[in-house]
Design a protein around this motif. Structure first.
Motif, PDB file in Angstrom:
ATOM      1  N   GLN A  96      28.931  36.157  82.689  1.00 10.46           N
ATOM      2  CA  GLN A  96      28.786  34.706  82.540  1.00 10.46           C
ATOM      3  C   GLN A  96      28.378  34.313  81.117  1.00 10.46           C
ATOM      4  O   GLN A  96      27.407  33.568  80.903  1.00 10.46           O
ATOM      5  CB  GLN A  96      27.754  34.141  83.547  1.00 10.46           C
ATOM      6  N   ILE A  97      29.099  34.850  80.147  1.00 13.21           N
ATOM      7  CA  ILE A  97      28.857  34.492  78.750  1.00 13.21           C
ATOM      8  C   ILE A  97      29.642  33.217  78.456  1.00 13.21           C
ATOM      9  O   ILE A  97      30.867  33.216  78.498  1.00 13.21           O
ATOM     10  CB  ILE A  97      29.311  35.613  77.796  1.00 13.21           C
ATOM     11  N   PRO A  98      28.969  32.112  78.167  1.00  8.39           N
ATOM     12  CA  PRO A  98      29.681  30.850  77.961  1.00  8.39           C
ATOM     13  C   PRO A  98      30.451  30.814  76.642  1.00  8.39           C
ATOM     14  O   PRO A  98      30.034  31.401  75.645  1.00  8.39           O
ATOM     15  CB  PRO A  98      28.562  29.805  77.967  1.00  8.39           C
ATOM     16  N   ASP A  99      31.579  30.109  76.673  1.00  2.00           N
ATOM     17  CA  ASP A  99      32.395  29.981  75.468  1.00  2.00           C
ATOM     18  C   ASP A  99      31.607  29.396  74.308  1.00  2.00           C
ATOM     19  O   ASP A  99      31.811  29.774  73.151  1.00  2.00           O
ATOM     20  CB  ASP A  99      33.609  29.080  75.734  1.00  2.00           C
ATOM     21  N   HIS A 100      30.708  28.452  74.604  1.00  4.80           N
ATOM     22  CA  HIS A 100      30.041  27.750  73.496  1.00  4.80           C
ATOM     23  C   HIS A 100      29.205  28.693  72.647  1.00  4.80           C
ATOM     24  O   HIS A 100      29.041  28.478  71.432  1.00  4.80           O
ATOM     25  CB  HIS A 100      29.201  26.573  74.010  1.00  4.80           C
TER      26      HIS A 100
END
Length: 304
Positions: A96-100
């Motif tokens: 769950q590594i966010p794009d931002h």
């Protein structure tokens, strides 16, 4: 390309280029180690595009824009045979590594090829333009983008509990980057970049021109001041490690230990970062890794 093949290629990049970071990857379980290698390979590619001195700055910007478009399309589901994108997509899904965060990571990498940079002044020294950070606050903003964001990505892979872990990861990243800045004063100066802040130089009665004179004796007060700040920030890693998943604590310990030893070597050489590039010997890193592996085994036993 299979995900396994993609991770293998990313691991080869990390093993070849990561230096200090790779030793910490080895202390992780395979699925977390793979994810770290994917993130590192992504960072390395962005760095290489930004630092490719065979191309003009406008050409580097164009190359970076094309590469980022390809990554964003791959994230949106477009077919890709780029090993880094394949592996990173899998790592983002697993952890769950966010794009931002990755966008911020690239933003930090591309600072050096942006037309204007916040907190940076262009000064002429011996007829050549140099980029100089105006204040310690401006330097910390830069360090946040190029290092603290990396820490925020890493703890998502490591696993953690408690909101405070994010702040501690940011501060640990700052400590690592300030250590890098101290080590690389000479190389950065040769590239027209001065990361020793103007306010710190002026407080010591110095000017940016003094940074490119290769005189560690003259620069020592500023280097000592930054080293003291880094040492204080390394305390954040001590508080962070117990907040990580048991199977990841050794990796963070290995990384922080090696970087602390790098800072200690710089201090032991009386901040002469001009005569030779300061590094931690490979044998010493392997000894630290061995201690980390023992810690990993102990944590596995304790978790049963």
């Amino acid at each position: 390309m299979s995900v396994e093949q993609a991770y293998t290629q990313c691991r080869a990049i990390a093993k070849r280029e990561a230096k200090n970071f790779y030793y910490s990857f080895v202390a992780l379980p395979p699925h977390k180690s793979n994810a770290m290698c994917a993130v590192y390979a992504f960072m390395r590619k962005a760095d290489d595009l930004a630092d490719d001195e065979s191309l003009s700055i406008p050409e580097r910007r164009q190359q970076m824009a094309h590469w980022l478009d390809d990554w964003r399309h791959a994230r949106a589901g477009a077919p890709t045979d780029d090993a880094i994108f394949v592996a990173l997509n899998d790592a983002q899904r697993r952890f769950q590594i966010p794009d931002h965060l990755l966008e911020k990571l690239v933003q930090g990498t591309t600072l050096d090829i942006q037309e204007t940079k916040p907190g940076v002044r262009i000064l002429e020294i011996d007829g050549e333009p140099y980029e100089v950070y105006e204040s310690i606050e401006a330097l910390y903003d830069y360090c946040y983008l190029v290092a603290s964001v990396v820490g925020l990505v890493c703890i998502r892979i490591f696993g953690y509990r408690g909101a405070e872990a994010e702040k501690l990861a940011e501060e640990t990243g700052l400590a690592f980057q300030v250590t890098n800045i101290l080590r690389d004063v000479k190389e950065d100066g040769e590239r027209g970049r001065i990361y020793l802040p103007l306010d710190e130089l002026q407080a010591a009665g110095l000017a940016p021109a003094d940074v490119v004179q290769d005189d560690p004796q003259r620069l020592r007060p500023v280097l000592q001041s930054l080293a003291a700040k880094a040492k204080a920030m390394y305390l954040a890693s001590d508080h962070l490690i117990p907040m990580l998943d048991r199977d990841s604590r050794a990796a963070m310990w290995v990384l922080a230990k090696i970087y602390r030893m790098l800072l200690e070597r710089i201090e032991s050489m009386e901040f002469d970062v001009f005569s030779e590039r300061v590094s931690v010997p490979t044998a010493t890193k392997l000894r630290v890794l061995g201690q980390g592996m023992v810690m990993t085994l102990w944590n596995r036993v304790a978790a049963r």
